[in-house]
Enzyme design. Structure first.
Site, PDB file in Angstrom:
ATOM      1  N   CYS A 181       0.839  -1.205   0.000  1.00 47.13           N
ATOM      2  CA  CYS A 181       0.000   0.000   0.000  1.00 47.13           C
ATOM      3  C   CYS A 181       0.873   1.254   0.000  1.00 47.13           C
ATOM      4  O   CYS A 181       0.627   2.197  -0.755  1.00 47.13           O
ATOM      5  CB  CYS A 181      -0.935  -0.002   1.204  1.00 47.13           C
ATOM      6  SG  CYS A 181      -2.162   1.343   1.179  1.00 47.13           S
ATOM      7  N   CYS A 182       1.898   1.264   0.850  1.00 48.24           N
ATOM      8  CA  CYS A 182       2.818   2.405   0.879  1.00 48.24           C
ATOM      9  C   CYS A 182       3.515   2.575  -0.468  1.00 48.24           C
ATOM     10  O   CYS A 182       3.764   3.696  -0.920  1.00 48.24           O
ATOM     11  CB  CYS A 182       3.865   2.219   1.981  1.00 48.24           C
ATOM     12  SG  CYS A 182       3.234   2.387   3.667  1.00 48.24           S
ATOM     13  N   CYS A 211      -1.110   8.650   6.872  1.00 51.41           N
ATOM     14  CA  CYS A 211      -2.462   8.377   6.399  1.00 51.41           C
ATOM     15  C   CYS A 211      -3.375   8.100   7.597  1.00 51.41           C
ATOM     16  O   CYS A 211      -2.951   7.518   8.603  1.00 51.41           O
ATOM     17  CB  CYS A 211      -2.452   7.178   5.458  1.00 51.41           C
ATOM     18  SG  CYS A 211      -1.617   7.478   3.886  1.00 51.41           S
ATOM     19  N   CYS A 233      -3.695   4.630   9.233  1.00 51.40           N
ATOM     20  CA  CYS A 233      -2.436   4.065   9.725  1.00 51.40           C
ATOM     21  C   CYS A 233      -1.773   4.915  10.803  1.00 51.40           C
ATOM     22  O   CYS A 233      -0.592   4.727  11.095  1.00 51.40           O
ATOM     23  CB  CYS A 233      -1.470   3.883   8.557  1.00 51.40           C
ATOM     24  SG  CYS A 233      -2.093   2.785   7.271  1.00 51.40           S
ATOM     25  N   CYS A 259       7.807   3.440   5.925  1.00 55.35           N
ATOM     26  CA  CYS A 259       6.968   3.256   4.745  1.00 55.35           C
ATOM     27  C   CYS A 259       7.780   2.970   3.503  1.00 55.35           C
ATOM     28  O   CYS A 259       7.227   2.607   2.464  1.00 55.35           O
ATOM     29  CB  CYS A 259       6.091   4.482   4.518  1.00 55.35           C
ATOM     30  SG  CYS A 259       7.024   5.973   4.132  1.00 55.35           S
TER      31      CYS A 259
END
Length: 248
Positions: A121-122, A204, A207, A232
């Site tokens: 995702c990162c 985010c 997170c 990240c």
């Protein structure tokens, strides 16, 4: 006289920046040959650098990674900061096809399920847009500080980033949180209201949580993972940066 290699230039710059204040550090970098880009997360240390760039009118591009999952407070701060310092902050976004591919493989919020999925995702929301933001840059300015976490304790003022083939500059490497707060107060720098609600490090929204008394500054980032050095991938290479299939 032969020109210096990027690594040699970075080492020389590291020594030079160590003995001068923030404004002069930025002035030196802005005066070097090559495009300089500052990527801001709109956190309090990054706001200090943005303020110094704006107040000094330095020819440094300011960019941010608008991941699509930021807090509303963070997004709102972009426009406020632009107006306060008379600068334009360029937004870089993840590619919709990459988001769709990630969701198909892991689920939209699959980052909670595994470290692999979180890294992926990162990668989609940060690393790919970062590569676009840094395209053509020779210098990358960041808000890294040694006191943010144990993983950043040895942060230099300048270093050669071989992976991206540029020189990474960390002008706040030796600043404490007290130094940051003093500058914010002195220059009336706008900051994210979440900082006053226990969020010293803000990423985010899904997170990031507020930290508990006595926890390190970055303890609220990806708090469900056990690795105390979790990152990240922007500043520390992660193992999973090619997990998401690239759409045709």
């Amino acid at each position: 006289m032969p020109s210096s290699s990027p690594a040699e230039l970075a080492a020389s710059l590291d020594r030079q920046l160590a003995s001068v204040p923030l404004q002069e550090r930025l002035r030196i970098v802005a005066g070097l040959d090559g495009r300089a880009v500052f990527t801001t997360s709109l956190g309090i240390e990054d706001q200090v650098i943005t303020a110094a760039i704006g107040l000094g009118r330095f020819p440094i591009d300011v960019s941010t990674l608008e991941t699509g999952r930021l807090f509303k407070e963070t997004v709102d701060l972009i426009a406020e900061t632009e107006e306060r310092f008379g600068i334009a902050i360029k937004r870089f976004y993840p590619k919709p096809d990459d988001i769709d591919a990630y969701a198909a493989k892991f689920g939209l919020n699959g980052f909670y399920e595994s470290v692999e999925a979180r890294h992926a995702c990162c990668h989609v929301r940060k690393l790919v847009p970062l590569a676009e933001a840094l395209s053509g840059a020779r210098f990358w300015i960041t808000g890294l500080r040694r006191s943010q976490s144990g993983n950043r304790a040895a942060t230099p003022f300048a270093e050669y980033d071989a992976e991206r083939d540029l020189i990474k500059v960390n002008p706040l490497a030796d600043w404490s949180l007290d130094d940051i707060n003093a500058y914010v107060e002195a220059e009336s720098v706008p900051t994210n209201p979440l900082h006053k609600k226990g969020y010293p490090s803000i990423g985010c929204e899904p997170c990031t949580r507020a930290i508990k008394p006595g926890e390190p500054e970055r303890a609220g980032r990806w708090w469900w993972e056990n690795d105390e050095k979790r990152e990240c991938g922007l500043h520390v290479p992660e193992a999973a940066t090619s997990l998401v299939p690239t759409p045709a």
